[in-house]
Design an enzyme around this catalytic site. Structure first.
Site, short mmCIF file in Angstrom:
data_model
loop_
_atom_site.label_atom_id
_atom_site.label_comp_id
_atom_site.label_asym_id
_atom_site.label_seq_id
_atom_site.Cartn_x
_atom_site.Cartn_y
_atom_site.Cartn_z
N LYS A 29 0.82 -1.21 0.00
CA LYS A 29 0.00 0.00 0.00
C LYS A 29 0.85 1.26 0.00
O LYS A 29 0.44 2.28 -0.53
CB LYS A 29 -0.96 0.00 1.19
CG LYS A 29 -2.09 -0.99 1.01
CD LYS A 29 -3.33 -0.57 1.76
CE LYS A 29 -4.49 -1.50 1.41
NZ LYS A 29 -5.66 -1.28 2.25
N LYS A 31 -10.41 -4.61 -4.78
CA LYS A 31 -11.28 -3.50 -5.15
C LYS A 31 -10.53 -2.43 -5.94
O LYS A 31 -11.12 -1.64 -6.65
CB LYS A 31 -11.96 -2.87 -3.92
CG LYS A 31 -11.48 -3.35 -2.59
CD LYS A 31 -12.31 -2.92 -1.41
CE LYS A 31 -11.74 -3.54 -0.14
NZ LYS A 31 -12.58 -3.70 0.97
N LYS A 88 -4.04 -10.91 -6.40
CA LYS A 88 -5.33 -11.26 -5.79
C LYS A 88 -6.42 -10.31 -6.32
O LYS A 88 -6.11 -9.16 -6.69
CB LYS A 88 -5.25 -11.23 -4.27
CG LYS A 88 -5.26 -9.86 -3.67
CD LYS A 88 -5.60 -9.87 -2.18
CE LYS A 88 -5.74 -8.43 -1.75
NZ LYS A 88 -6.14 -8.16 -0.43
P1 TYM Z 1 -10.15 -6.27 3.48
O1 TYM Z 1 -11.20 -5.25 3.68
O2 TYM Z 1 -9.06 -5.98 2.51
O3 TYM Z 1 -10.76 -7.64 3.00
C1 TYM Z 1 -11.86 -8.22 3.66
C2 TYM Z 1 -11.75 -9.72 3.79
O4 TYM Z 1 -11.84 -10.34 2.51
C3 TYM Z 1 -10.71 -11.16 2.30
N1 TYM Z 1 -10.32 -11.02 0.89
C4 TYM Z 1 -10.09 -12.06 0.08
N2 TYM Z 1 -10.17 -13.37 0.27
C5 TYM Z 1 -9.88 -14.18 -0.78
N3 TYM Z 1 -9.54 -13.71 -2.00
C6 TYM Z 1 -9.46 -12.38 -2.25
N4 TYM Z 1 -9.14 -11.94 -3.44
C7 TYM Z 1 -9.75 -11.49 -1.17
N5 TYM Z 1 -9.79 -10.12 -1.07
C8 TYM Z 1 -10.14 -9.87 0.21
C9 TYM Z 1 -9.63 -10.60 3.23
O5 TYM Z 1 -8.68 -11.58 3.56
C10 TYM Z 1 -10.45 -10.20 4.42
O6 TYM Z 1 -10.72 -11.29 5.24
N6 TYM Z 1 -7.31 -5.76 7.53
C11 TYM Z 1 -8.55 -6.32 7.03
C12 TYM Z 1 -9.79 -5.76 7.72
C13 TYM Z 1 -9.77 -5.88 9.20
C14 TYM Z 1 -9.92 -7.08 9.95
C15 TYM Z 1 -9.87 -6.68 11.31
C16 TYM Z 1 -10.09 -8.41 9.62
C17 TYM Z 1 -9.63 -4.87 10.08
N7 TYM Z 1 -9.71 -5.35 11.37
C18 TYM Z 1 -9.97 -7.62 12.34
C19 TYM Z 1 -10.18 -9.33 10.64
C20 TYM Z 1 -10.13 -8.95 11.99
C21 TYM Z 1 -8.66 -5.98 5.55
O7 TYM Z 1 -8.05 -5.08 5.05
O8 TYM Z 1 -9.56 -6.71 4.87
#
Ligand code: TYM
Length: 354
Positions: A136, A223, A220
């Site tokens: 990022k 968005k 991967k």
């Molecule tokens: P974020 O918002 O990027 O993504 C949300 C969730 O979706 C999963 N994910 C995927 N899984 C499989 N293939 C993909 N292409 C893919 N893109 C996204 C991510 O692994 C995630 O589970 N840091 C986290 C948000 C967060 C969080 C937390 C998660 C903040 N606090 C506490 C768990 C516990 C994030 O950026 O996810």
């Protein structure tokens, strides 16, 4: 008498409030998604699908992490709209506020408070090694804030506030959960047991632990890459167009081989996760078929998977009063659990009780 005191302590530590007897205390689950863009097929397959199934057996807390979203620049009106849409989509996917706590992170100030304390127990070097920070900070080279750097500490606070046992996430978040565990272990080591040590709970690969971009199957699905990414709210026509354009290879054989055929393997995984069929079954179905048949068939499977979610979310987003009552009640319940942990932490580090 000693036993009784211990029992009462355990009760006040939360077992009673979780609504289950102590003999079979349910395990706690916590997870969240950033409202920094539309919800994607990747986040559905990697995370939300799992969250829905877990509600039956676990004590689940699911969050919309808007405070994480502002680690990169957001348009305020869009952020507000997407947070509400995300809640409507959580409900449409099957998350149920009678079973799970659903809330918005910025409504529970204990997250920011614990995050500060934990940042004093996290090493600069540990944060420097985080893959997501490295990626990022390249993507947003003109705006590398300290919030982007300390992002994993806020995520650790999210998880530890709820004494979480399991964190259902996609493969890309494993490193953050491991750091969270290290921070918890360090804190417990200094001050005696305070936090439950959480573990990442990751989907099987053929069920979508890591869904790849349709445009570049080595990255991967994310968005930030609109053409390679399917959104939960995309219309059937848009979904079909994206799958027809999906990058494959110059062979014509539908075979799972992640090394040499990343595009086809990703499509097989998506088909398998969308239909519940195994990778072997999926390969049999398309044996002898060309990509001209295979790609639209995967598109159709995804359209059918997402259709009820899209329709229900479109209905729910109109009912602002209902959404408001869900996130208000969620924040109230979450805040109660979170405060208990925060009080304990403040006491241990030596703050005077308010
Ligand atoms: P974020 O918002 O990027 O993504 C949300 C969730 O979706 C999963 N994910 C995927 N899984 C499989 N293939 C993909 N292409 C893919 N893109 C996204 C991510 O692994 C995630 O589970 N840091 C986290 C948000 C967060 C969080 C937390 C998660 C903040 N606090 C506490 C768990 C516990 C994030 O950026 O996810």
């Amino acid at each position: 008498r000693g036993k009784l005191i211990k029992l009462n302590r355990l009760r006040s530590a939360g077992a009673g409030q979780r609504g289950v007897s102590m003999e079979n205390k349910k395990k706690r689950i916590f997870s969240g998604i950033q409202p920094s863009g539309e919800l994607t097929l990747g986040s559905y397959m990697g995370a939300i699908k799992n969250w829905v199934a877990l509600q039956e057996e676990y004590d689940c807390v699911y969050c919309i992490v808007d405070m994480h979203a502002i680690t990169v620049r957001q348009v305020p009106g869009d952020l507000r709209r997407r947070a509400l849409e995300q809640l409507a989509q959580y409900l449409a996917c099957g998350l149920d506020p009678r079973k799970s706590i659903l809330f918005i992170q910025s409504h529970v100030p204990q997250h920011a408070e614990l995050s500060w304390v934990l940042s004093c127990y996290t090493q600069f070097g540990e944060l420097s090694r985080m893959t997501q920070f490295k990626q990022k900070s390249q993507q947003h080279a003109d705006n590398i804030t300290s919030g982007l750097f300390t992002y994993p500490v806020l995520m650790a606070a999210d998880i530890l506030l709820y004494q979480t046992d399991l964190v259902p996430v996609g493969e890309d978040q494993r490193q953050h959960v491991e750091l969270c565990r290290d921070i918890a272990q360090r804190f417990n080591g200094v001050y005696s047991d305070t936090f439950v040590l959480p573990e990442a709970f990751i989907q099987r690969v053929d069920q979508g632990a890591r869904v790849m971009s349709l445009g570049n199957p080595l990255n991967k699905m994310s968005k930030s890459d609109p053409e390679g990414c399917v959104n939960l709210m995309d219309s059937p026509e848009v979904i079909q167009r994206k799958f027809k354009r999906a990058v494959t290879d110059s062979e014509t054989c539908v075979r799972y081989d992640k090394e040499n055929k990343p595009g086809v393997s990703n499509l097989l995984t998506i088909y398998s996760a969308a239909t519940g069929k195994s990778l072997e079954e999926a390969q049999e179905i398309f044996a002898g078929q060309g990509y001209g048949v295979f790609k639209p068939a995967v598109g159709d499977a995804v359209i059918e998977l997402l259709r009820p979610i899209r329709e229900e979310a479109a209905r729910l987003i109109k009912d602002k009063a209902h959404l408001e009552s869900v996130y208000r009640e969620g924040a109230r319940r979450a805040g109660r659990v979170a405060q208990r942990t925060l009080d304990k932490v403040h006491r241990k580090v030596g703050f005077i009780a308010r």
